[in-house]
Design a protein around this motif. Sequence first.
Motif, PDB file in Angstrom:
ATOM      1  N   THR A  39       0.872  -1.174   0.000  1.00  0.00           N
ATOM      2  CA  THR A  39       0.000   0.000   0.000  1.00  0.00           C
ATOM      3  C   THR A  39       0.906   1.220   0.000  1.00  0.00           C
ATOM      4  O   THR A  39       1.707   1.415   0.916  1.00  0.00           O
ATOM      5  CB  THR A  39      -0.913   0.018   1.237  1.00  0.00           C
ATOM      6  N   VAL A  40       0.812   2.016  -1.058  1.00  0.00           N
ATOM      7  CA  VAL A  40       1.716   3.149  -1.256  1.00  0.00           C
ATOM      8  C   VAL A  40       0.915   4.446  -1.273  1.00  0.00           C
ATOM      9  O   VAL A  40      -0.018   4.606  -2.071  1.00  0.00           O
ATOM     10  CB  VAL A  40       2.495   3.010  -2.585  1.00  0.00           C
ATOM     11  N   VAL A  79       1.952   3.844 -12.968  1.00  0.00           N
ATOM     12  CA  VAL A  79       3.026   2.843 -13.031  1.00  0.00           C
ATOM     13  C   VAL A  79       2.998   1.959 -11.784  1.00  0.00           C
ATOM     14  O   VAL A  79       3.153   0.737 -11.862  1.00  0.00           O
ATOM     15  CB  VAL A  79       4.399   3.534 -13.193  1.00  0.00           C
ATOM     16  N   LEU A  80       2.794   2.569 -10.623  1.00  0.00           N
ATOM     17  CA  LEU A  80       2.728   1.799  -9.384  1.00  0.00           C
ATOM     18  C   LEU A  80       1.540   0.832  -9.405  1.00  0.00           C
ATOM     19  O   LEU A  80       1.637  -0.310  -8.939  1.00  0.00           O
ATOM     20  CB  LEU A  80       2.608   2.737  -8.178  1.00  0.00           C
ATOM     21  N   ILE A  81       0.412   1.277  -9.943  1.00  0.00           N
ATOM     22  CA  ILE A  81      -0.761   0.414 -10.045  1.00  0.00           C
ATOM     23  C   ILE A  81      -0.476  -0.759 -10.985  1.00  0.00           C
ATOM     24  O   ILE A  81      -0.831  -1.910 -10.705  1.00  0.00           O
ATOM     25  CB  ILE A  81      -1.988   1.220 -10.503  1.00  0.00           C
ATOM     26  N   GLU A  82       0.186  -0.474 -12.099  1.00  0.00           N
ATOM     27  CA  GLU A  82       0.556  -1.537 -13.044  1.00  0.00           C
ATOM     28  C   GLU A  82       1.455  -2.577 -12.374  1.00  0.00           C
ATOM     29  O   GLU A  82       1.406  -3.763 -12.715  1.00  0.00           O
ATOM     30  CB  GLU A  82       1.283  -0.941 -14.255  1.00  0.00           C
ATOM     31  N   GLY A  99       4.016  13.027  -9.785  1.00  0.00           N
ATOM     32  CA  GLY A  99       2.985  12.164  -9.220  1.00  0.00           C
ATOM     33  C   GLY A  99       2.020  11.630 -10.265  1.00  0.00           C
ATOM     34  O   GLY A  99       1.644  10.447 -10.246  1.00  0.00           O
ATOM     35  N   ARG A 100       1.609  12.479 -11.202  1.00  0.00           N
ATOM     36  CA  ARG A 100       0.668  12.043 -12.253  1.00  0.00           C
ATOM     37  C   ARG A 100       1.241  10.918 -13.095  1.00  0.00           C
ATOM     38  O   ARG A 100       0.523  10.036 -13.547  1.00  0.00           O
ATOM     39  CB  ARG A 100       0.323  13.223 -13.173  1.00  0.00           C
ATOM     40  N   ALA A 108       9.747   4.013  -8.590  1.00  0.00           N
ATOM     41  CA  ALA A 108       9.033   2.746  -8.464  1.00  0.00           C
ATOM     42  C   ALA A 108       9.998   1.612  -8.102  1.00  0.00           C
ATOM     43  O   ALA A 108       9.644   0.692  -7.362  1.00  0.00           O
ATOM     44  CB  ALA A 108       8.305   2.422  -9.773  1.00  0.00           C
ATOM     45  N   GLY A 109      11.228   1.707  -8.602  1.00  0.00           N
ATOM     46  CA  GLY A 109      12.193   0.630  -8.424  1.00  0.00           C
ATOM     47  C   GLY A 109      12.762   0.499  -7.024  1.00  0.00           C
ATOM     48  O   GLY A 109      13.231  -0.581  -6.645  1.00  0.00           O
ATOM     49  N   VAL A 110      12.750   1.583  -6.233  1.00  0.00           N
ATOM     50  CA  VAL A 110      13.334   1.504  -4.881  1.00  0.00           C
ATOM     51  C   VAL A 110      12.307   1.120  -3.818  1.00  0.00           C
ATOM     52  O   VAL A 110      12.671   0.854  -2.673  1.00  0.00           O
ATOM     53  CB  VAL A 110      14.005   2.835  -4.466  1.00  0.00           C
ATOM     54  N   ILE A 111      11.045   1.059  -4.193  1.00  0.00           N
ATOM     55  CA  ILE A 111       9.995   0.747  -3.211  1.00  0.00           C
ATOM     56  C   ILE A 111      10.209  -0.650  -2.624  1.00  0.00           C
ATOM     57  O   ILE A 111      10.319  -1.638  -3.350  1.00  0.00           O
ATOM     58  CB  ILE A 111       8.597   0.841  -3.855  1.00  0.00           C
ATOM     59  N   GLY A 112      10.303  -0.687  -1.320  1.00  0.00           N
ATOM     60  CA  GLY A 112      10.407  -1.961  -0.628  1.00  0.00           C
ATOM     61  C   GLY A 112      11.752  -2.653  -0.728  1.00  0.00           C
ATOM     62  O   GLY A 112      11.909  -3.763  -0.206  1.00  0.00           O
TER      63      GLY A 112
END
Length: 299
Positions: free
Chosen positions: A6-7, A23-26, A17-18, A189-193
């Motif tokens: 959950t982000v 991309v995060l949803i994908e 942000g737009r 997106a790549g650094v998340i988690g």
Amino acid sequence: MSDSRTVLVTGATGFIGRALVPVLIEQGHEVRAMTRRPESYDGPGTAVGADVHDPDTLGPALAGADVAIYLVHSLDDVDFERKDADAARAFGKAAAEAGVQQIVYMGGLGADDDDLSAHLRSRREVEGLLGEAGVPVTVLRAAIVVGAGGISWELTRQLVKNLPAMVVPKWVGTRTQPIALHDVVRYLAGVIGKEEALGRVFEIGGPEQMTYLEMLQVAAEISSGRRVPIVQVPVLTPKLSSYWLALVTDVDVTTGRNLIDSMSTEVIVTDHSIREVVPGEPMSYAESVRIALEDAADA
């Protein structure tokens, strides 16, 4: 952390942000798009109402979030340093109380030992304040982000579009390292988690180190097929430069002044460790300009 998280994305209606939210949803994340006006949000994800300058609104927005991406700043305010510091401190505290496991922040490039402008100095301060309450922060430091709607890119685009020739200050000779919006989103997106990204600062940029003058000329050639005659003058103060920009572009004087203050500082990538966490070659400046122009035409 599992792969799906959950982000919460602050600044979800802004330039970066737009592009980031879809991309995060994908990628399979549950995305909360944080905005001050959730009733008018028409993008993907779940709109949540909150304001970083109103600490009481942050708790409900952050509740249950695994990761928070912080993309807000107050460059259009004369008191932006204080406002951004207060907001970062409150957001970090609320994130810690909500059990958030990672904050991802977009900062600004520039060596720590440089005589930083107020804009870059504020970005550094925010980096520290976001993690003050204990949440690990991942910082991505970038220079100019090239994409339709970005303030720095809009300055470039409008200058070469609106002026047959330019008289410019000496800061156009300063080196920078522009990066495509596509690559900024890819890195965010790549650094998340990623465990190896927690508590670290990464520098991100495109493949070329360029002066602002070179950026203007390349943008002019791609957008119109012509070179813009440019004359450099040794003295043009930030204040005068900001009025000049406000005259020939739609960027307001305060924002222009705050950006120009940073343009005498060389901002280039000296650490490429982001490639170990998020592999892939970044897009060239010319290609990022072409995409930005196409996106603006389609908007």
